[in-house]
Design an enzyme around this catalytic site. Structure first.
Site, PDB file in Angstrom:
ATOM      1  N   SER A 144       0.714  -1.391   0.101  1.00  0.00           N
ATOM      2  CA  SER A 144      -0.020  -0.409  -0.065  1.00  0.00           C
ATOM      3  C   SER A 144       1.130   1.424   0.078  1.00  0.00           C
ATOM      4  CB  SER A 144      -0.996  -0.287   1.286  1.00  0.00           C
ATOM      5  OG  SER A 144      -2.054   0.655   0.691  1.00  0.00           O
ATOM      6  N   ASP A 274      -9.765  -5.765  -4.386  1.00  0.00           N
ATOM      7  CA  ASP A 274      -9.060  -4.536  -3.949  1.00  0.00           C
ATOM      8  C   ASP A 274     -10.444  -3.179  -3.455  1.00  0.00           C
ATOM      9  OD1 ASP A 274      -6.995  -3.090  -2.686  1.00  0.00           O
ATOM     10  OD2 ASP A 274      -5.333  -3.491  -3.184  1.00  0.00           O
ATOM     11  N   HIS A 303      -7.551  -6.359  -0.061  1.00  0.00           N
ATOM     12  CA  HIS A 303      -6.040  -5.337   0.184  1.00  0.00           C
ATOM     13  C   HIS A 303      -4.798  -5.830   1.246  1.00  0.00           C
ATOM     14  CE1 HIS A 303      -4.234  -1.712  -0.133  1.00  0.00           C
ATOM     15  NE2 HIS A 303      -4.398  -1.288   0.913  1.00  0.00           N
TER      16      HIS A 303
END
Length: 323
Positions: A144, A274, A303
Protein backbone atom coordinates in the site's frame (compact mmCIF):
# COMPACT_ATOMS: atom_id res chain seq x y z
CA UNK A 1 -18.96 -23.11 44.01
CA UNK A 2 -15.18 -22.49 43.90
CA UNK A 3 -13.18 -24.24 46.62
CA UNK A 4 -11.76 -21.68 49.08
CA UNK A 5 -8.26 -22.02 50.54
CA UNK A 6 -8.17 -22.16 54.32
CA UNK A 7 -6.43 -19.21 55.96
CA UNK A 8 -3.22 -21.14 56.72
CA UNK A 9 -2.90 -22.41 53.13
CA UNK A 10 -3.57 -18.96 51.73
CA UNK A 11 -0.78 -17.56 53.87
CA UNK A 12 1.59 -20.27 52.63
CA UNK A 13 0.79 -19.36 49.03
CA UNK A 14 1.41 -15.67 49.64
CA UNK A 15 4.70 -16.35 51.48
CA UNK A 16 5.85 -18.73 48.72
CA UNK A 17 5.13 -16.13 46.01
CA UNK A 18 6.98 -13.43 47.94
CA UNK A 19 10.00 -15.70 48.43
CA UNK A 20 10.04 -16.65 44.74
CA UNK A 21 9.83 -13.01 43.67
CA UNK A 22 12.64 -12.11 46.06
CA UNK A 23 14.84 -14.85 44.62
CA UNK A 24 14.26 -13.57 41.11
CA UNK A 25 15.20 -10.04 42.15
CA UNK A 26 18.37 -11.32 43.80
CA UNK A 27 19.41 -13.23 40.67
CA UNK A 28 18.61 -10.27 38.44
CA UNK A 29 20.76 -8.00 40.57
CA UNK A 30 23.83 -10.14 39.78
CA UNK A 31 23.36 -9.91 36.00
CA UNK A 32 25.33 -7.35 33.99
CA UNK A 33 23.39 -4.42 32.52
CA UNK A 34 24.20 -3.74 28.87
CA UNK A 35 24.38 -0.04 28.05
CA UNK A 36 22.19 1.25 25.22
CA UNK A 37 23.42 3.85 22.81
CA UNK A 38 22.30 4.49 19.25
CA UNK A 39 25.45 6.39 18.40
CA UNK A 40 27.76 3.65 19.65
CA UNK A 41 25.93 0.75 18.04
CA UNK A 42 27.55 -1.41 15.42
CA UNK A 43 25.30 -1.82 12.33
CA UNK A 44 23.22 -4.96 12.67
CA UNK A 45 24.36 -5.75 16.23
CA UNK A 46 20.89 -6.07 17.76
CA UNK A 47 17.49 -7.43 16.80
CA UNK A 48 15.68 -4.16 17.48
CA UNK A 49 16.82 -0.60 17.70
CA UNK A 50 16.39 2.99 16.59
CA UNK A 51 18.30 5.33 14.36
CA UNK A 52 18.18 9.09 14.60
CA UNK A 53 17.76 10.97 11.32
CA UNK A 54 19.23 14.36 10.44
CA UNK A 55 16.14 16.19 11.70
CA UNK A 56 16.23 14.38 15.06
CA UNK A 57 13.49 11.85 14.30
CA UNK A 58 13.92 8.39 15.81
CA UNK A 59 13.05 5.52 13.46
CA UNK A 60 12.32 2.19 15.14
CA UNK A 61 13.36 -1.00 13.32
CA UNK A 62 13.59 -4.78 13.71
CA UNK A 63 16.57 -6.64 12.28
CA UNK A 64 16.47 -10.43 12.53
CA UNK A 65 18.71 -13.12 11.11
CA UNK A 66 22.31 -13.62 10.06
CA UNK A 67 23.90 -10.36 9.00
CA UNK A 68 25.63 -12.18 6.14
CA UNK A 69 22.30 -13.34 4.65
CA UNK A 70 20.48 -11.49 1.88
CA UNK A 71 18.29 -8.81 3.47
CA UNK A 72 14.59 -8.37 2.83
CA UNK A 73 13.21 -5.00 3.95
CA UNK A 74 9.47 -4.72 4.58
CA UNK A 75 7.62 -1.40 4.30
CA UNK A 76 4.20 -1.21 5.97
CA UNK A 77 1.00 0.51 4.90
CA UNK A 78 -0.90 3.40 6.47
CA UNK A 79 -1.42 3.76 9.44
CA UNK A 80 0.28 0.56 10.55
CA UNK A 81 3.72 -0.52 11.80
CA UNK A 82 6.46 -3.06 11.23
CA UNK A 83 4.28 -5.53 13.18
CA UNK A 84 2.01 -5.84 10.15
CA UNK A 85 4.75 -8.01 8.61
CA UNK A 86 5.02 -10.50 11.51
CA UNK A 87 3.99 -13.46 9.37
CA UNK A 88 6.37 -12.61 6.52
CA UNK A 89 9.23 -11.82 8.92
CA UNK A 90 8.91 -15.21 10.59
CA UNK A 91 8.52 -17.06 7.29
CA UNK A 92 11.52 -15.53 5.54
CA UNK A 93 13.66 -15.73 8.68
CA UNK A 94 12.96 -19.46 8.58
CA UNK A 95 14.06 -19.50 4.95
CA UNK A 96 17.48 -18.18 5.91
CA UNK A 97 17.07 -14.51 5.01
CA UNK A 98 17.90 -11.45 7.08
CA UNK A 99 14.58 -9.66 7.64
CA UNK A 100 14.15 -5.99 8.50
CA UNK A 101 11.09 -3.84 9.07
CA UNK A 102 10.78 -0.31 10.39
CA UNK A 103 8.01 1.92 11.72
CA UNK A 104 7.65 4.87 9.34
CA UNK A 105 8.12 8.25 11.03
CA UNK A 106 4.94 9.24 12.84
CA UNK A 107 3.87 5.58 13.04
CA UNK A 108 4.23 2.99 15.77
CA UNK A 109 7.34 3.30 17.93
CA UNK A 110 9.00 5.96 15.81
CA UNK A 111 8.81 9.65 16.70
CA UNK A 112 5.32 11.15 16.34
CA UNK A 113 6.51 13.85 13.98
CA UNK A 114 4.47 16.89 13.02
CA UNK A 115 6.63 17.49 9.93
CA UNK A 116 8.39 15.45 7.27
CA UNK A 117 5.38 13.25 6.73
CA UNK A 118 5.77 13.06 2.94
CA UNK A 119 7.42 10.73 0.46
CA UNK A 120 10.72 12.54 -0.01
CA UNK A 121 11.43 12.34 3.71
CA UNK A 122 10.08 8.79 4.01
CA UNK A 123 12.52 7.69 1.30
CA UNK A 124 15.37 9.60 2.96
CA UNK A 125 14.60 7.81 6.25
CA UNK A 126 14.83 4.44 4.46
CA UNK A 127 18.15 5.47 2.92
CA UNK A 128 19.44 6.40 6.39
CA UNK A 129 18.36 3.00 7.73
CA UNK A 130 20.00 1.19 4.79
CA UNK A 131 23.22 3.11 5.41
CA UNK A 132 23.14 2.43 9.15
CA UNK A 133 22.66 -1.31 8.66
CA UNK A 134 24.89 -1.35 5.56
CA UNK A 135 22.24 -3.18 3.53
CA UNK A 136 23.43 -4.44 0.16
CA UNK A 137 21.68 -6.49 -2.51
CA UNK A 138 18.42 -6.06 -0.55
CA UNK A 139 14.90 -6.93 -1.63
CA UNK A 140 12.43 -4.19 -0.69
CA UNK A 141 8.81 -5.25 -0.21
CA UNK A 142 6.13 -2.60 0.25
CA UNK A 143 2.41 -2.82 0.89
CA UNK A 144 0.00 0.00 0.00
CA UNK A 145 1.64 3.26 1.15
CA UNK A 146 4.76 1.20 1.76
CA UNK A 147 4.73 0.31 -1.93
CA UNK A 148 4.94 3.99 -2.76
CA UNK A 149 7.79 4.33 -0.28
CA UNK A 150 9.60 1.44 -1.97
CA UNK A 151 9.20 2.98 -5.42
CA UNK A 152 10.39 6.38 -4.22
CA UNK A 153 13.40 4.91 -2.39
CA UNK A 154 14.48 2.33 -4.99
CA UNK A 155 14.41 4.95 -7.76
CA UNK A 156 16.96 6.95 -5.72
CA UNK A 157 18.99 4.20 -4.04
CA UNK A 158 22.75 4.06 -4.31
CA UNK A 159 24.15 1.37 -6.65
CA UNK A 160 24.41 -2.04 -5.01
CA UNK A 161 21.84 -1.33 -2.32
CA UNK A 162 18.81 -2.92 -4.04
CA UNK A 163 18.49 -6.25 -5.87
CA UNK A 164 14.71 -6.45 -6.39
CA UNK A 165 11.49 -4.70 -5.42
CA UNK A 166 7.97 -5.91 -4.67
CA UNK A 167 4.81 -3.79 -4.63
CA UNK A 168 1.81 -5.41 -2.91
CA UNK A 169 -1.57 -3.67 -3.19
CA UNK A 170 0.53 -0.58 -3.74
CA UNK A 171 -0.56 3.00 -4.42
CA UNK A 172 1.65 3.81 -7.48
CA UNK A 173 1.40 5.38 -9.97
CA UNK A 174 -1.04 7.80 -8.24
CA UNK A 175 -4.32 7.30 -6.41
CA UNK A 176 -5.90 10.72 -6.86
CA UNK A 177 -8.16 11.48 -9.82
CA UNK A 178 -6.55 14.17 -11.97
CA UNK A 179 -6.72 15.39 -15.55
CA UNK A 180 -3.98 12.92 -16.49
CA UNK A 181 -5.32 10.19 -14.21
CA UNK A 182 -9.08 10.17 -14.86
CA UNK A 183 -9.55 6.72 -13.35
CA UNK A 184 -8.31 7.76 -9.92
CA UNK A 185 -10.33 8.32 -6.77
CA UNK A 186 -11.83 11.81 -6.28
CA UNK A 187 -10.43 14.14 -3.63
CA UNK A 188 -13.70 13.76 -1.69
CA UNK A 189 -12.67 10.20 -0.77
CA UNK A 190 -9.45 11.34 0.89
CA UNK A 191 -11.12 14.36 2.46
CA UNK A 192 -13.51 11.85 4.02
CA UNK A 193 -10.54 9.96 5.46
CA UNK A 194 -9.21 13.17 7.00
CA UNK A 195 -12.58 14.15 8.43
CA UNK A 196 -13.12 10.72 9.98
CA UNK A 197 -9.61 10.67 11.46
CA UNK A 198 -10.02 14.04 13.16
CA UNK A 199 -13.56 13.36 14.35
CA UNK A 200 -12.93 9.96 15.95
CA UNK A 201 -9.68 8.27 15.01
CA UNK A 202 -10.30 5.29 17.28
CA UNK A 203 -13.63 4.47 15.64
CA UNK A 204 -12.27 5.12 12.14
CA UNK A 205 -9.44 2.69 12.84
CA UNK A 206 -12.02 0.05 13.72
CA UNK A 207 -14.23 0.71 10.70
CA UNK A 208 -11.46 0.31 8.11
CA UNK A 209 -10.25 -3.20 9.05
CA UNK A 210 -13.75 -4.38 9.95
CA UNK A 211 -14.88 -3.46 6.45
CA UNK A 212 -12.94 -2.97 3.21
CA UNK A 213 -9.28 -3.40 4.20
CA UNK A 214 -9.48 -7.18 4.63
CA UNK A 215 -12.67 -7.62 2.63
CA UNK A 216 -14.56 -8.52 5.78
CA UNK A 217 -17.57 -6.63 4.42
CA UNK A 218 -18.05 -9.29 1.74
CA UNK A 219 -20.88 -11.78 2.39
CA UNK A 220 -18.65 -14.86 2.24
CA UNK A 221 -15.77 -13.39 4.24
CA UNK A 222 -14.12 -15.35 7.02
CA UNK A 223 -13.75 -12.58 9.60
CA UNK A 224 -10.74 -12.55 11.93
CA UNK A 225 -11.35 -10.45 15.02
CA UNK A 226 -7.66 -10.75 15.81
CA UNK A 227 -6.67 -9.05 12.55
CA UNK A 228 -9.16 -6.26 13.20
CA UNK A 229 -7.91 -5.64 16.71
CA UNK A 230 -4.27 -5.84 15.64
CA UNK A 231 -4.90 -3.26 12.89
CA UNK A 232 -6.51 -0.96 15.47
CA UNK A 233 -3.65 -1.53 17.95
CA UNK A 234 -1.02 -0.62 15.39
CA UNK A 235 -2.91 2.41 14.13
CA UNK A 236 -3.47 3.87 17.58
CA UNK A 237 0.26 3.58 18.39
CA UNK A 238 1.04 6.33 15.89
CA UNK A 239 0.50 10.07 15.88
CA UNK A 240 -2.72 11.64 14.61
CA UNK A 241 -0.91 14.52 12.87
CA UNK A 242 1.46 12.19 11.03
CA UNK A 243 -1.42 9.93 10.00
CA UNK A 244 -3.37 12.94 8.77
CA UNK A 245 -0.43 14.19 6.68
CA UNK A 246 0.25 10.72 5.33
CA UNK A 247 -3.16 10.65 3.63
CA UNK A 248 -1.91 13.36 1.29
CA UNK A 249 1.39 11.50 0.84
CA UNK A 250 -0.19 8.24 -0.28
CA UNK A 251 -3.00 9.74 -2.34
CA UNK A 252 -1.44 12.71 -4.12
CA UNK A 253 2.17 11.66 -4.73
CA UNK A 254 2.79 10.84 -8.39
CA UNK A 255 5.19 7.88 -8.62
CA UNK A 256 5.19 7.72 -12.42
CA UNK A 257 8.78 8.88 -12.84
CA UNK A 258 9.95 6.68 -9.96
CA UNK A 259 8.56 3.60 -11.66
CA UNK A 260 10.25 4.53 -14.92
CA UNK A 261 13.63 4.95 -13.22
CA UNK A 262 13.70 1.62 -11.39
CA UNK A 263 16.18 -0.68 -13.15
CA UNK A 264 15.88 -3.81 -10.96
CA UNK A 265 13.28 -6.58 -11.32
CA UNK A 266 9.90 -5.58 -9.86
CA UNK A 267 7.06 -7.90 -8.84
CA UNK A 268 3.65 -6.23 -8.66
CA UNK A 269 1.09 -8.23 -6.63
CA UNK A 270 -2.49 -7.05 -6.33
CA UNK A 271 -5.81 -8.44 -5.14
CA UNK A 272 -8.53 -8.21 -7.76
CA UNK A 273 -11.06 -7.35 -5.04
CA UNK A 274 -8.93 -4.60 -3.50
CA UNK A 275 -11.43 -2.00 -2.24
CA UNK A 276 -8.78 0.38 -0.89
CA UNK A 277 -6.44 0.68 -3.89
CA UNK A 278 -8.49 -0.38 -6.92
CA UNK A 279 -6.41 -2.55 -9.23
CA UNK A 280 -7.41 -0.86 -12.48
CA UNK A 281 -5.82 2.44 -11.52
CA UNK A 282 -2.77 1.05 -9.77
CA UNK A 283 -1.21 -2.30 -10.68
CA UNK A 284 -2.59 -2.34 -14.23
CA UNK A 285 -0.98 1.05 -14.86
CA UNK A 286 2.21 0.50 -12.86
CA UNK A 287 3.20 -2.61 -14.80
CA UNK A 288 3.33 -0.52 -17.99
CA UNK A 289 5.84 1.88 -16.45
CA UNK A 290 8.50 -0.42 -14.95
CA UNK A 291 11.29 -1.77 -17.13
CA UNK A 292 11.59 -5.25 -15.65
CA UNK A 293 8.16 -5.89 -14.24
CA UNK A 294 6.04 -8.95 -13.51
CA UNK A 295 2.35 -8.59 -12.63
CA UNK A 296 0.57 -11.22 -10.54
CA UNK A 297 -3.07 -10.68 -9.60
CA UNK A 298 -5.28 -12.63 -7.20
CA UNK A 299 -8.99 -13.17 -7.93
CA UNK A 300 -11.19 -12.32 -4.96
CA UNK A 301 -8.37 -11.27 -2.64
CA UNK A 302 -8.55 -8.00 -0.66
CA UNK A 303 -6.17 -5.14 0.01
CA UNK A 304 -4.75 -6.81 3.12
CA UNK A 305 -4.13 -10.14 1.39
CA UNK A 306 -0.65 -10.58 2.89
CA UNK A 307 -2.44 -10.99 6.24
CA UNK A 308 -5.56 -12.87 5.13
CA UNK A 309 -3.70 -15.23 2.75
CA UNK A 310 -0.07 -15.26 3.90
CA UNK A 311 0.68 -18.76 2.61
CA UNK A 312 -0.24 -17.74 -0.94
CA UNK A 313 1.63 -14.44 -0.82
CA UNK A 314 4.72 -15.84 0.92
CA UNK A 315 5.13 -18.63 -1.63
CA UNK A 316 4.99 -16.19 -4.54
CA UNK A 317 7.35 -13.77 -2.82
CA UNK A 318 9.84 -16.58 -2.20
CA UNK A 319 9.69 -17.74 -5.80
CA UNK A 320 10.37 -14.21 -7.05
CA UNK A 321 13.20 -13.53 -4.62
CA UNK A 322 14.94 -16.82 -5.39
CA UNK A 323 14.20 -16.66 -9.13
Amino acid sequence: MDKQLPPASAGMVVRRDVLAAGALVAVAATLPIAPYSNAASTPGDRTMGKITTKDGTEIFYKDWGAKTAQPIVFHHGWPLTADDWDNQMMFFLGQGFRVIAHDRRGHGRSTQTDSGNEMDTYAADVAALADHLDLRNAVHVGHSTGGGEVAHYVARARPGRVAKAVLIGAVPPIMLKTAVNPGGLPMEVFDGFRTALVANRAQFFLDVPTGPFYGFNRPDAKVSQGLIQNWWRQGMMGGAKAHYDCIKAFSETDFTEDLKKIDVPVLIMHGEDDQIVPIADSAHLAIKLVRKGTLKTYPGLPHGMASTHPDVINADLLAFIKG
